[in-house]
Design a protein around this motif. Structure first.
Motif, PDB file in Angstrom:
ATOM      1  N   LYS A   6       0.830  -1.203   0.000  1.00 36.72           N
ATOM      2  CA  LYS A   6       0.000   0.000   0.000  1.00 36.72           C
ATOM      3  C   LYS A   6       0.868   1.258   0.000  1.00 36.72           C
ATOM      4  O   LYS A   6       0.603   2.214  -0.738  1.00 36.72           O
ATOM      5  CB  LYS A   6      -0.921  -0.011   1.223  1.00 36.72           C
ATOM      6  N   GLU A   7       1.919   1.274   0.808  1.00 37.72           N
ATOM      7  CA  GLU A   7       2.824   2.424   0.861  1.00 37.72           C
ATOM      8  C   GLU A   7       3.573   2.594  -0.458  1.00 37.72           C
ATOM      9  O   GLU A   7       3.738   3.711  -0.946  1.00 37.72           O
ATOM     10  CB  GLU A   7       3.821   2.260   2.004  1.00 37.72           C
ATOM     11  N   ALA A   8       4.005   1.474  -1.055  1.00 37.97           N
ATOM     12  CA  ALA A   8       4.707   1.531  -2.334  1.00 37.97           C
ATOM     13  C   ALA A   8       3.777   2.051  -3.427  1.00 37.97           C
ATOM     14  O   ALA A   8       4.196   2.840  -4.274  1.00 37.97           O
ATOM     15  CB  ALA A   8       5.247   0.152  -2.705  1.00 37.97           C
ATOM     16  N   ALA A   9       2.531   1.621  -3.403  1.00 41.00           N
ATOM     17  CA  ALA A   9       1.555   2.071  -4.391  1.00 41.00           C
ATOM     18  C   ALA A   9       1.381   3.582  -4.317  1.00 41.00           C
ATOM     19  O   ALA A   9       1.359   4.267  -5.349  1.00 41.00           O
ATOM     20  CB  ALA A   9       0.217   1.372  -4.162  1.00 41.00           C
ATOM     21  N   PHE A  10       1.284   4.118  -3.122  1.00 39.07           N
ATOM     22  CA  PHE A  10       1.138   5.560  -2.946  1.00 39.07           C
ATOM     23  C   PHE A  10       2.392   6.289  -3.421  1.00 39.07           C
ATOM     24  O   PHE A  10       2.318   7.292  -4.138  1.00 39.07           O
ATOM     25  CB  PHE A  10       0.845   5.883  -1.477  1.00 39.07           C
ATOM     26  N   LYS A  11       3.553   5.774  -3.048  1.00 41.82           N
ATOM     27  CA  LYS A  11       4.832   6.392  -3.403  1.00 41.82           C
ATOM     28  C   LYS A  11       5.046   6.415  -4.915  1.00 41.82           C
ATOM     29  O   LYS A  11       5.531   7.401  -5.469  1.00 41.82           O
ATOM     30  CB  LYS A  11       5.967   5.603  -2.731  1.00 41.82           C
ATOM     31  N   TRP A  12       4.677   5.324  -5.603  1.00 41.86           N
ATOM     32  CA  TRP A  12       4.930   5.185  -7.039  1.00 41.86           C
ATOM     33  C   TRP A  12       3.758   5.627  -7.910  1.00 41.86           C
ATOM     34  O   TRP A  12       3.875   5.651  -9.130  1.00 41.86           O
ATOM     35  CB  TRP A  12       5.299   3.744  -7.363  1.00 41.86           C
TER      36      TRP A  12
ATOM     37  N   ARG B 297      -1.340  -3.666  -8.458  1.00 47.33           N
ATOM     38  CA  ARG B 297      -0.229  -3.687  -9.410  1.00 47.33           C
ATOM     39  C   ARG B 297       1.089  -3.934  -8.688  1.00 47.33           C
ATOM     40  O   ARG B 297       1.938  -4.684  -9.168  1.00 47.33           O
ATOM     41  CB  ARG B 297      -0.175  -2.366 -10.192  1.00 47.33           C
ATOM     42  N   VAL B 298       1.257  -3.331  -7.525  1.00 45.71           N
ATOM     43  CA  VAL B 298       2.469  -3.562  -6.725  1.00 45.71           C
ATOM     44  C   VAL B 298       2.548  -5.036  -6.338  1.00 45.71           C
ATOM     45  O   VAL B 298       3.607  -5.660  -6.428  1.00 45.71           O
ATOM     46  CB  VAL B 298       2.505  -2.665  -5.471  1.00 45.71           C
ATOM     47  N   GLN B 299       1.435  -5.625  -5.919  1.00 42.52           N
ATOM     48  CA  GLN B 299       1.410  -7.036  -5.548  1.00 42.52           C
ATOM     49  C   GLN B 299       1.792  -7.923  -6.733  1.00 42.52           C
ATOM     50  O   GLN B 299       2.518  -8.907  -6.573  1.00 42.52           O
ATOM     51  CB  GLN B 299       0.035  -7.423  -5.018  1.00 42.52           C
ATOM     52  N   THR B 300       1.318  -7.559  -7.916  1.00 40.41           N
ATOM     53  CA  THR B 300       1.663  -8.315  -9.121  1.00 40.41           C
ATOM     54  C   THR B 300       3.158  -8.210  -9.414  1.00 40.41           C
ATOM     55  O   THR B 300       3.805  -9.209  -9.729  1.00 40.41           O
ATOM     56  CB  THR B 300       0.853  -7.806 -10.334  1.00 40.41           C
ATOM     57  N   LEU B 301       3.709  -7.015  -9.296  1.00 42.41           N
ATOM     58  CA  LEU B 301       5.146  -6.822  -9.506  1.00 42.41           C
ATOM     59  C   LEU B 301       5.954  -7.645  -8.506  1.00 42.41           C
ATOM     60  O   LEU B 301       6.986  -8.220  -8.859  1.00 42.41           O
ATOM     61  CB  LEU B 301       5.508  -5.343  -9.398  1.00 42.41           C
ATOM     62  N   CYS B 302       5.475  -7.719  -7.282  1.00 42.15           N
ATOM     63  CA  CYS B 302       6.148  -8.523  -6.257  1.00 42.15           C
ATOM     64  C   CYS B 302       6.098 -10.003  -6.623  1.00 42.15           C
ATOM     65  O   CYS B 302       7.115 -10.706  -6.548  1.00 42.15           O
ATOM     66  CB  CYS B 302       5.497  -8.312  -4.898  1.00 42.15           C
ATOM     67  N   ALA B 303       4.932 -10.470  -7.029  1.00 42.95           N
ATOM     68  CA  ALA B 303       4.758 -11.887  -7.376  1.00 42.95           C
ATOM     69  C   ALA B 303       5.615 -12.274  -8.575  1.00 42.95           C
ATOM     70  O   ALA B 303       6.077 -13.413  -8.668  1.00 42.95           O
ATOM     71  CB  ALA B 303       3.291 -12.176  -7.650  1.00 42.95           C
ATOM     72  N   GLU B 304       5.831 -11.329  -9.492  1.00 40.60           N
ATOM     73  CA  GLU B 304       6.663 -11.572 -10.672  1.00 40.60           C
ATOM     74  C   GLU B 304       8.142 -11.361 -10.377  1.00 40.60           C
ATOM     75  O   GLU B 304       8.971 -11.472 -11.279  1.00 40.60           O
ATOM     76  CB  GLU B 304       6.226 -10.660 -11.822  1.00 40.60           C
ATOM     77  N   ASP B 305       8.482 -11.042  -9.131  1.00 39.69           N
ATOM     78  CA  ASP B 305       9.863 -10.819  -8.680  1.00 39.69           C
ATOM     79  C   ASP B 305      10.553  -9.716  -9.488  1.00 39.69           C
ATOM     80  O   ASP B 305      11.708  -9.834  -9.869  1.00 39.69           O
ATOM     81  CB  ASP B 305      10.664 -12.113  -8.733  1.00 39.69           C
ATOM     82  N   ARG B 306       9.814  -8.630  -9.751  1.00 36.22           N
ATOM     83  CA  ARG B 306      10.340  -7.520 -10.537  1.00 36.22           C
ATOM     84  C   ARG B 306      10.831  -6.377  -9.659  1.00 36.22           C
ATOM     85  O   ARG B 306      11.342  -5.386 -10.175  1.00 36.22           O
ATOM     86  CB  ARG B 306       9.272  -7.022 -11.508  1.00 36.22           C
ATOM     87  N   ILE B 307      10.686  -6.505  -8.346  1.00 34.15           N
ATOM     88  CA  ILE B 307      11.161  -5.484  -7.414  1.00 34.15           C
ATOM     89  C   ILE B 307      12.315  -6.089  -6.632  1.00 34.15           C
ATOM     90  O   ILE B 307      12.167  -7.131  -5.975  1.00 34.15           O
ATOM     91  CB  ILE B 307      10.041  -5.016  -6.466  1.00 34.15           C
ATOM     92  N   LYS B 308      13.458  -5.450  -6.704  1.00 32.58           N
ATOM     93  CA  LYS B 308      14.668  -5.962  -6.060  1.00 32.58           C
ATOM     94  C   LYS B 308      14.527  -5.953  -4.533  1.00 32.58           C
ATOM     95  O   LYS B 308      14.141  -4.942  -3.949  1.00 32.58           O
ATOM     96  CB  LYS B 308      15.868  -5.122  -6.479  1.00 32.58           C
ATOM     97  N   GLY B 309      14.811  -7.075  -3.909  1.00 34.03           N
ATOM     98  CA  GLY B 309      14.819  -7.169  -2.455  1.00 34.03           C
ATOM     99  C   GLY B 309      13.473  -7.471  -1.821  1.00 34.03           C
ATOM    100  O   GLY B 309      13.361  -7.504  -0.602  1.00 34.03           O
TER     101      GLY B 309
END
Length: 58
Positions: free
Chosen positions: A7-13, A19-31
């Protein structure tokens, strides 16, 4: 290391939480990692490029 929620990442970006959850599941966010049912994202993580956009792609 400090972390933020999806939720915080979604607001920041400026994108949706889903969409943030999808990016996480696809391992597209480092760390990124999952703790239980919650994604934890490093606070210094960069927003990944949107590969869905087709700008000047032949």
């Amino acid at each position: 290391m400090d972390y933020m929620s999806a939720k915080e990442a979604a607001f920041k970006w400026g994108i949706s939480k889903r969409r943030v959850q999808t990016l996480c599941a696809e391992d597209r966010i480092k760390g990124v990692s999952k703790v239980g049912m919650v994604w934890v994202i490093p606070k210094n993580a960069e927003k990944p490029e949107d590969e869905r956009l087709k700008i000047n792609k032949d």
